[in-house]
Scaffold this motif. Sequence first.
Motif, PDB file in Angstrom:
ATOM      1  N   LEU A 120      70.670  15.384  51.216  1.00 25.29           N
ATOM      2  CA  LEU A 120      69.516  15.675  51.779  1.00 25.29           C
ATOM      3  C   LEU A 120      68.964  14.089  51.962  1.00 25.29           C
ATOM      4  CD1 LEU A 120      67.932  19.071  50.700  1.00 25.29           C
ATOM      5  CD2 LEU A 120      69.341  18.549  52.888  1.00 25.29           C
ATOM      6  N   LEU A 135      70.960  12.383  54.860  1.00 22.90           N
ATOM      7  CA  LEU A 135      71.086  12.995  55.944  1.00 22.90           C
ATOM      8  C   LEU A 135      70.538  12.465  57.300  1.00 22.90           C
ATOM      9  CD1 LEU A 135      72.935  15.397  56.915  1.00 22.90           C
ATOM     10  CD2 LEU A 135      70.982  16.865  56.711  1.00 22.90           C
ATOM     11  N   PRO A 136      69.221  11.804  57.111  1.00 28.40           N
ATOM     12  CA  PRO A 136      68.551  11.200  58.448  1.00 28.40           C
ATOM     13  C   PRO A 136      69.352  10.111  58.813  1.00 28.40           C
ATOM     14  CG  PRO A 136      66.924  11.840  56.662  1.00 28.40           C
ATOM     15  CD  PRO A 136      68.383  12.213  55.961  1.00 28.40           C
ATOM     16  N   PHE A 137      70.014   9.167  57.705  1.00 31.21           N
ATOM     17  CA  PHE A 137      70.744   8.295  58.058  1.00 31.21           C
ATOM     18  C   PHE A 137      72.108   8.642  59.067  1.00 31.21           C
ATOM     19  CE2 PHE A 137      68.477   6.710  54.319  1.00 31.21           C
ATOM     20  CZ  PHE A 137      68.314   5.339  54.614  1.00 31.21           C
ATOM     21  N   TYR A 138      72.406   9.610  58.772  1.00 29.93           N
ATOM     22  CA  TYR A 138      73.664  10.201  59.613  1.00 29.93           C
ATOM     23  C   TYR A 138      73.083  10.676  60.968  1.00 29.93           C
ATOM     24  CZ  TYR A 138      77.315  13.435  61.323  1.00 29.93           C
ATOM     25  OH  TYR A 138      78.049  13.953  62.067  1.00 29.93           O
ATOM     26  N   MET A 139      71.958  11.270  61.009  1.00 29.22           N
ATOM     27  CA  MET A 139      71.454  11.980  61.978  1.00 29.22           C
ATOM     28  C   MET A 139      71.088  10.997  63.064  1.00 29.22           C
ATOM     29  SD  MET A 139      69.070  14.936  60.534  1.00 29.22           S
ATOM     30  CE  MET A 139      68.476  15.376  62.006  1.00 29.22           C
ATOM     31  N   PHE A 140      70.665   9.535  62.566  1.00 28.14           N
ATOM     32  CA  PHE A 140      70.331   8.476  63.689  1.00 28.14           C
ATOM     33  C   PHE A 140      71.522   7.702  63.781  1.00 28.14           C
ATOM     34  CE2 PHE A 140      66.049   9.941  62.027  1.00 28.14           C
ATOM     35  CZ  PHE A 140      65.410  10.122  63.366  1.00 28.14           C
TER      36      PHE A 140
END
Length: 192
Positions: free
Chosen positions: A64, A67-72
Amino acid sequence: MIQLLIYALLIILLLNAALQDYRGYRIKNSLVISGAFLGILLNTVTPVGLGFYASLIGWSVGLLLLLPFYMFRMMGAGDVKLVAMVGAFLGPQATITALLYILVAGGVLSIYVAWHRGLIKEPFCEVRNLLRQFIVNLVKCNIRSSPSFNTFTVSPDAGNRLNESASRLPYGVAIAAGTLIFLAVNLFSVLD
């Protein structure tokens, strides 16, 4: 002693993932998924293990938080799953601390790769040349007539090289290095 063997297994998995990422910019799902299951299993069945829930929460924290690093699109899915695997071995609190080491190692790796690819070297040379020209003009008292201060050129392929460097960074190497440094720093607490 068992804890050291668990960490040795984690180190082997990390080195394998770093090698895969370095060679092909991919980390195999079979490695990170089996590694995560192994981390949860070892923490559940060994007497020095963290327990099932702590290991599962550590896996979740690793997943978790990145995950934001992957999403961006700042990080690949394999990198996120690799940190989740590390979390399955270390548990939630240690995963958060290890993540700080990982991010620092990632920053160092990013700077090294950018320097190696010439993305940092050229702008520094341009700034150096501008400063040199400024000093020469200042000594000559001829600042306003210098054309070098009115134009600043960037090579046309700089954007392409920047995109290449952002998408082609073997972050598994940084994850392995940061986790290894974390383990080395905390090794004394395990030995006690």
